[in-house]
Scaffold this active site. Structure first.
Site, PDB file in Angstrom:
ATOM      1  N   LYS A  79      -2.426   2.971   1.586  1.00 42.39           N
ATOM      2  CA  LYS A  79      -1.614   2.278   2.590  1.00 42.39           C
ATOM      3  C   LYS A  79      -1.598   0.762   2.395  1.00 42.39           C
ATOM      4  O   LYS A  79      -0.768   0.070   2.989  1.00 42.39           O
ATOM      5  CB  LYS A  79      -2.092   2.628   3.990  1.00 42.39           C
ATOM      6  CG  LYS A  79      -1.831   4.072   4.386  1.00 42.39           C
ATOM      7  CD  LYS A  79      -0.342   4.395   4.421  1.00 42.39           C
ATOM      8  CE  LYS A  79      -0.085   5.778   4.966  1.00 42.39           C
ATOM      9  NZ  LYS A  79       1.370   6.086   5.036  1.00 42.39           N
ATOM     10  N   SER A 320      -7.189  14.506   3.243  1.00 47.38           N
ATOM     11  CA  SER A 320      -5.799  14.380   2.787  1.00 47.38           C
ATOM     12  C   SER A 320      -5.729  14.283   1.260  1.00 47.38           C
ATOM     13  O   SER A 320      -4.847  14.875   0.633  1.00 47.38           O
ATOM     14  CB  SER A 320      -5.140  13.152   3.415  1.00 47.38           C
ATOM     15  OG  SER A 320      -5.135  13.251   4.815  1.00 47.38           O
TER      16      SER A 320
END
Length: 382
Positions: A79, A320
């Site tokens: 991110k 994830s």
């Protein structure tokens, strides 16, 4: 005089020998270091992460399964890339001036990435998040200089959803202080997020594999990574590289893609954070028809892969990331031997260790039995 000359020659020879030895023992490291050079600020260190070959899974499938080590970004996750680009986009459009404020609705790594980028660039940061998030996550964001507002968790359609509250906050600040500016970076539908991966992640993967990548797969939350990497790899390979979405329980995207856009079925929830979606975001919209398929990955498979990657590869990954690895293995099996499949190792397990390696938590999620017997030694927390 003769002694001085001899000492000078000796020093020169010693220095040359050391340099030659360094280049001999660390050829790859020196080449990478020369290419990287010196960056001016923290933001220059975002990206250019290595691809790691997952040796055990590669051997099992007869393919090269490669994971892009995004946990090596300064903020610890993929991110960081999106955070940098949504801020850059606001600067380029004149919405953000020195001393201005960035506002975002985020429950996870995007907030941490923005906190690092904003500190490095001198901006203020305001974060809205669901109050279901851990106190540790709130404390970390505040430690990094963010102003944090935990608010009740409600659906996207509700005007009190944390994202819409973030938008209204930015609009208020912009009216109060137009000289410095404020912007809601809107990670889900701001296509600067997608642009980050078209301009950085995709080209890195292509260069690192010398154009020999056959398939790419990853899960999606905002859609930026999957869409951006897919767009670049499809274009540069004239459509040869295949791309697959990986989806956890509780998301509608697997049913949407596998039904050709006819269904949006959602069932259950997932232990994974930051992925899965109830809609097609603006970041994903243009590329959703470019995808070659999708895979549904159960929590049982994801948690088992967390433990496998730790034991077999020494990789300490979040759920994830582990889901992405499961998907890469299944894509490799689908394509058959002698293919190269790339996925994203989004972040490490450091922020989730109190759950992923807790016997009590695993039991509460009915996932204890998903851990293979020989890997139970890693369940070290009560």
């Amino acid at each position: 005089m003769a002694n001085v000359l001899r000492n000078s020659v000796r020093r020169f020879a010693t220095t040359a020998a050391r340099a030659a030895t360094a280049e001999t023992v660390n050829t790859y490291g020196i080449r990478v270091s020369q290419a990287q050079g010196v960056v001016d600020t923290l933001v220059g260190a975002i990206g250019n992460t290595p691809l790691i070959k997952l040796k055990k899974l590669s051997a099992e499938t007869g393919c090269n399964i490669l994971g892009k080590a995004e946990f090596q970004n300064p903020g610890g996750s993929i991110k960081d890339r999106a955070a940098l680009y949504v801020v850059k986009d606001a600067e380029e459009r004149g919405l953000l001036k020195p001393g201005g404020t960035v506002v975002e609705g985020t429950a996870g790594n995007t907030g941490i990435g923005l906190a690092h980028v904003c500190r490095a660039k001198g901006y203020k940061l305001v974060i809205y998040m669901p109050n279901t998030q851990s106190q540790g996550k709130i404390d970390l964001l505040r430690l990094l200089g963010a102003e944090v507002y935990p608010v009740p968790a409600v659906a996207w359609e509700n005007s009190e959803n944390y994202n819409w509250q973030a938008k209204r906050h930015a609009e208020r600040l912009q009216k109060e202080d137009p000289e410095h500016g404020a912007v809601w970076t809107n990670q889900f539908d701001n296509i600067a997020n997608r642009r980050a991966h078209i301009e950085t992640t995709g080209p890195e993967i292509w260069a690192q594999t010398i154009g020999k990548v056959d398939a790419f797969t990853c899960a999606t939350g905002t859609g930026g990574t999957l869409a951006g990497v897919t767009r670049f790899l499809k274009d540069v390979s004239d459509g040869r590289v295949k791309s697959f979405l990986a989806d956890p329980p509780g998301s509608v995207l697997h049913s949407y893609i596998s039904s050709g856009g006819q269904l949006k079925e959602r069932s259950g929830g997932s232990i994974t954070e930051g992925i899965g979606q109830g809609r097609v975001t603006d970041n994903l919209e243009n590329e959703v028809k470019e995808l070659d398929g999708s895979l549904f990955i159960s929590d049982e498979k994801s948690i088992a892969m967390v433990y496998r990657c730790l034991d077999e590869e020494g990789l300490y990954l979040g759920a994830s990331s582990a889901l992405n690895v499961v998907a890469a293995k299944e894509v490799a099996e689908k394509l058959g031997p002698n293919h190269t499949v790339v996925t994203m190792l989004c972040d490490g397990a450091y922020r989730y260790a109190d759950r992923l390696f807790s016997d009590k938590w695993l039991q509460s999620k009915n996932l204890r039995q998903a851990i293979p017997k020989h890997l139970e030694k890693y369940i070290v927390l009560p």
